[in-house]
Design an enzyme around this catalytic site. Structure first.
Site, PDB file in Angstrom:
ATOM      1  N   LYS A 105      70.524  37.517  18.316  1.00 31.18           N
ATOM      2  CA  LYS A 105      69.268  37.694  19.071  1.00 31.18           C
ATOM      3  C   LYS A 105      68.993  39.143  19.449  1.00 31.18           C
ATOM      4  CE  LYS A 105      69.075  33.272  18.801  1.00 31.18           C
ATOM      5  NZ  LYS A 105      68.394  32.701  17.651  1.00 31.18           N
ATOM      6  N   GLU A 114      62.316  34.639  19.905  1.00 29.45           N
ATOM      7  CA  GLU A 114      63.236  34.326  18.813  1.00 29.45           C
ATOM      8  C   GLU A 114      62.426  34.007  17.570  1.00 29.45           C
ATOM      9  OE1 GLU A 114      65.940  31.086  19.768  1.00 29.45           O
ATOM     10  OE2 GLU A 114      66.472  32.043  21.666  1.00 29.45           O
ATOM     11  N   ARG A 152      57.628  13.262  21.607  1.00 29.89           N
ATOM     12  CA  ARG A 152      58.908  12.904  20.995  1.00 29.89           C
ATOM     13  C   ARG A 152      59.424  11.637  21.671  1.00 29.89           C
ATOM     14  NH1 ARG A 152      62.447  18.341  19.805  1.00 29.89           N
ATOM     15  NH2 ARG A 152      60.710  19.692  19.223  1.00 29.89           N
ATOM     16  N   LYS A 172      71.559  37.434  28.474  1.00 28.94           N
ATOM     17  CA  LYS A 172      71.546  36.436  27.404  1.00 28.94           C
ATOM     18  C   LYS A 172      72.650  36.720  26.392  1.00 28.94           C
ATOM     19  CE  LYS A 172      66.517  35.687  27.353  1.00 28.94           C
ATOM     20  NZ  LYS A 172      65.298  35.715  26.508  1.00 28.94           N
ATOM     21  N   HIS A 191      55.871  28.805  26.737  1.00 27.34           N
ATOM     22  CA  HIS A 191      56.522  28.983  25.438  1.00 27.34           C
ATOM     23  C   HIS A 191      55.484  28.641  24.378  1.00 27.34           C
ATOM     24  CE1 HIS A 191      59.912  27.647  22.453  1.00 27.34           C
ATOM     25  NE2 HIS A 191      58.806  27.937  21.815  1.00 27.34           N
ATOM     26  N   ARG A 237      63.472  27.903   9.960  1.00 25.70           N
ATOM     27  CA  ARG A 237      63.545  26.537   9.447  1.00 25.70           C
ATOM     28  C   ARG A 237      62.202  25.836   9.662  1.00 25.70           C
ATOM     29  NH1 ARG A 237      65.616  26.510  14.710  1.00 25.70           N
ATOM     30  NH2 ARG A 237      64.364  25.185  16.070  1.00 25.70           N
TER      31      ARG A 237
HETATM   32  C1  MV4 Z   1      63.637  34.079  29.013  1.00 19.73           C
HETATM   33  C2  MV4 Z   1      62.977  33.501  30.119  1.00 19.73           C
HETATM   34  C3  MV4 Z   1      62.412  34.357  31.050  1.00 19.73           C
HETATM   35  N1  MV4 Z   1      62.512  35.699  30.897  1.00 19.73           N
HETATM   36  N2  MV4 Z   1      63.705  35.431  28.911  1.00 19.73           N
HETATM   37  C4  MV4 Z   1      65.312  29.995  27.153  1.00 19.73           C
HETATM   38  C5  MV4 Z   1      66.043  29.754  25.871  1.00 19.73           C
HETATM   39  C6  MV4 Z   1      66.066  31.034  25.147  1.00 19.73           C
HETATM   40  N3  MV4 Z   1      65.545  30.832  23.845  1.00 19.73           N
HETATM   41  C7  MV4 Z   1      65.242  31.975  25.942  1.00 19.73           C
HETATM   42  N4  MV4 Z   1      64.851  31.319  27.147  1.00 19.73           N
HETATM   43  C8  MV4 Z   1      64.200  31.978  28.145  1.00 19.73           C
HETATM   44  N5  MV4 Z   1      64.212  33.333  28.067  1.00 19.73           N
HETATM   45  C9  MV4 Z   1      63.152  36.191  29.839  1.00 19.73           C
HETATM   46  N6  MV4 Z   1      63.244  37.529  29.712  1.00 19.73           N
HETATM   47  C10 MV4 Z   1      62.927  32.120  30.205  1.00 19.73           C
HETATM   48  C11 MV4 Z   1      63.545  31.337  29.225  1.00 19.73           C
HETATM   49  C12 MV4 Z   1      63.437  29.917  29.426  1.00 19.73           C
HETATM   50  C13 MV4 Z   1      62.656  29.116  28.587  1.00 19.73           C
HETATM   51  C14 MV4 Z   1      61.979  29.627  27.479  1.00 19.73           C
HETATM   52  C15 MV4 Z   1      61.222  28.824  26.664  1.00 19.73           C
HETATM   53  C16 MV4 Z   1      61.121  27.475  26.934  1.00 19.73           C
HETATM   54  C17 MV4 Z   1      61.781  26.936  28.001  1.00 19.73           C
HETATM   55  C18 MV4 Z   1      62.552  27.743  28.844  1.00 19.73           C
HETATM   56  C19 MV4 Z   1      63.211  27.191  29.935  1.00 19.73           C
HETATM   57  C20 MV4 Z   1      63.976  27.972  30.734  1.00 19.73           C
HETATM   58  C21 MV4 Z   1      64.108  29.333  30.478  1.00 19.73           C
END
Ligand code: MV4
Length: 451
Positions: A121, A293, A341, A163, A213, A297
């Protein structure tokens, strides 16, 4: 395209609804299919619908659907010229992608290099930053120590998030609100990442508090052309498991879609992306968006995109893998689509899995309803795999109509013998803030799940 370039036989290295989904498109394209199955899936529909089927091992995934030698052997025995990995399992496994190439079997997905560069990542973020894709402010690359993290955090500005670079799905991730917490959270994040991924390396970002998201579907061909196919809003999730997705996002504007689409294309072009993929973004309340990200896929929620742009994404994957060029034009939603889902889980008991035998089944139908599922009356849901048993997708001219259709379809859907998430979705479709399109990734934290 020249008929002789197209695959003659595709091995589907997956199970459940996605295996069926892939087999259906292959059938339409005149391509033969090989199903692989574990001994727990002997009675599964993907085994019955494929032209051939090969048993690849006992129930645990690591011995069957993740068993690379057995899957390659199945492809060689049946003379398959390509493998479609679906989602999960080996779909983002660079080693598998490489082994397929070494055996002259086309892996329908990203190259090993693309999988590796997006799987790390911090490295992925670096690549995107250099390509001019907006990224969340934070550390330059990896953190060296808790001390260094502590020195950097005030510059980034609390709250920060640390992270795991090998992470995803929230593992090895910690939100840090103040300096006093940092040492302990750094320690537990690195330990968790080391245990889960064998790589404890961490990086830091500013924490975005109530984001949405929103992901952009992209496609790229073997000749460097890329396009985007609009967005999906996946904010409604619980413990990093998506529950419902929709397109267009209720938060989207034409202007934001244009900017995010362009950024996603930049991201795809930066890695000369081959195949269909998804660029995930976090979007804050001011409509600033940031690269999160890239998934290399086909995703679970791909059907909602298919419905609003009238486009078969599995067909596109196969065509791209066979060397057919794309036009390069972008696609914009003409309709509204929602996916619920349906999981064999008890929503009133912490979404606890509820495997077992389906005694009675009635699936909804009618205009604008799509059910992607592998279940049938008498089918036993095995306890070894994912608990998703169906994807219910509704499509209509407007969001209001798609929601009304979803309520109607959910109320027709009968699955007896196991608990399912149908009652949860019915409640969701009637909830005030959901109806207003007023939701973020925090939405489920305050959702009332009392019976
Ligand atoms: C974050 C965030 C807030 N700020 N990064 C969750 C999984 C991983 N792919 C990245 N994630 C997050 N990154 C920053 N800088 C909040 C999350 C996050 C989240 C992101 C997308 C969908 C659901 C989530 C639930 C909790 C936290």
């Amino acid at each position: 395209m020249a008929k002789d370039k197209m695959f003659k036989k595709i091995l589907v290295a997956n199970r459940g609804e996605i295996a069926l989904r892939i087999i259906r498109t292959c059938r339409e394209m005149g391509i033969l299919t090989v199903a692989v199955y574990s001994t727990a899936d002997r009675e599964s529909l993907h085994v019955k619908f494929a032209d051939e089927a090969v048993c690849i091992g006992p129930p645990p995934s690591k011995d069957s659907y993740l068993n690379i030698p057995n899957i390659i052997a199945a492809a060689e025995i049946t003379n398959a010229d390509a493998i479609h990995p679906g989602y999960g399992f080996l779909s983002e496994n660079s080693k598998f992608s490489r082994i397929c190439a070494e055996h002259k079997i086309k892996f329908i997905g990203a190259t090993p290099e693309q999988i590796d560069s997006m799987g790390d990542k911090s490295n992925a973020k670096d690549t995107m930053k250099r390509a001019g894709v907006p990224c969340i402010p934070g550390s330059e690359g990896l953190l060296e120590s808790a001390e260094q993290a502590k020195a950097l955090a005030p510059e980034v500005g609390y709250p920060v998030i640390i992270k795991a670079t090998a992470g995803g799905g929230g593992r090895g991730m910690r939100i840090v609100w103040k300096e006093e917490e940092l040492d302990a959270l750094y320690e537990s994040a690195t330990k968790e990442a080391e245990a889960a991924f064998g790589n404890g390396a961490l990086y830091m970002e500013k924490y975005i508090e109530e984001p949405r998201h929103i992901e952009i579907q992209i496609a790229g061909d073997q000749y460097g052309k890329v396009c985007h196919l609009s967005e999906r809003d996946c904010s409604i999730q619980r413990r990093h498991q998506k529950l419902m997705e929709e397109t267009p996002s209720p938060f989207m504007t034409d202007e934001l879609r244009e900017r995010m689409g362009e950024a996603a294309c930049k991201a795809a072009a930066a890695v000369a992306y081959e195949g269909v993929g998804t660029v995930e973004f976090l979007v804050d309340k001011h409509r600033n968006f940031y690269f999160m990200e890239m998934n290399t896929r086909i995703q679970v929620e791909h059907p909602i995109t298919e419905e609003v742009i009238d486009y078969d994404l599995i067909r596109e994957q196969i065509l791209i893998a066979a060397g057919v060029p794309i036009t390069g034009k972008n696609y914009y939603p003409q309709l509204h689509a929602i996916e619920c889902r349906i999981n064999a889980e008890d929503p009133f008991n912490g979404f606890r899995p509820s495997p077992g035998k389906i005694t009675v089944l009635h699936t909804p139908g009618g205009h604008g309803i799509r059910v992607d599922s592998h279940i049938y009356a008498g089918y036993t849901i095995p306890p070894y795999y994912d608990s998703m048993v169906a994807k219910l997708i509704t499509t209509a001219q407007t969001r209001e109509e798609a929601i009304a259709k979803m309520r109607r379809a959910l109320s027709e859907f009968v699955i007896e013998g196991v608990k399912t998430t149908i009652p949860f979705h019915l409640r969701l479709m009637n909830e005030e803030n959901f109806i207003k399109g007023n939701y973020t990734t925090k939405y489920m934290e305050s959702f009332d799940l009392s019976e």
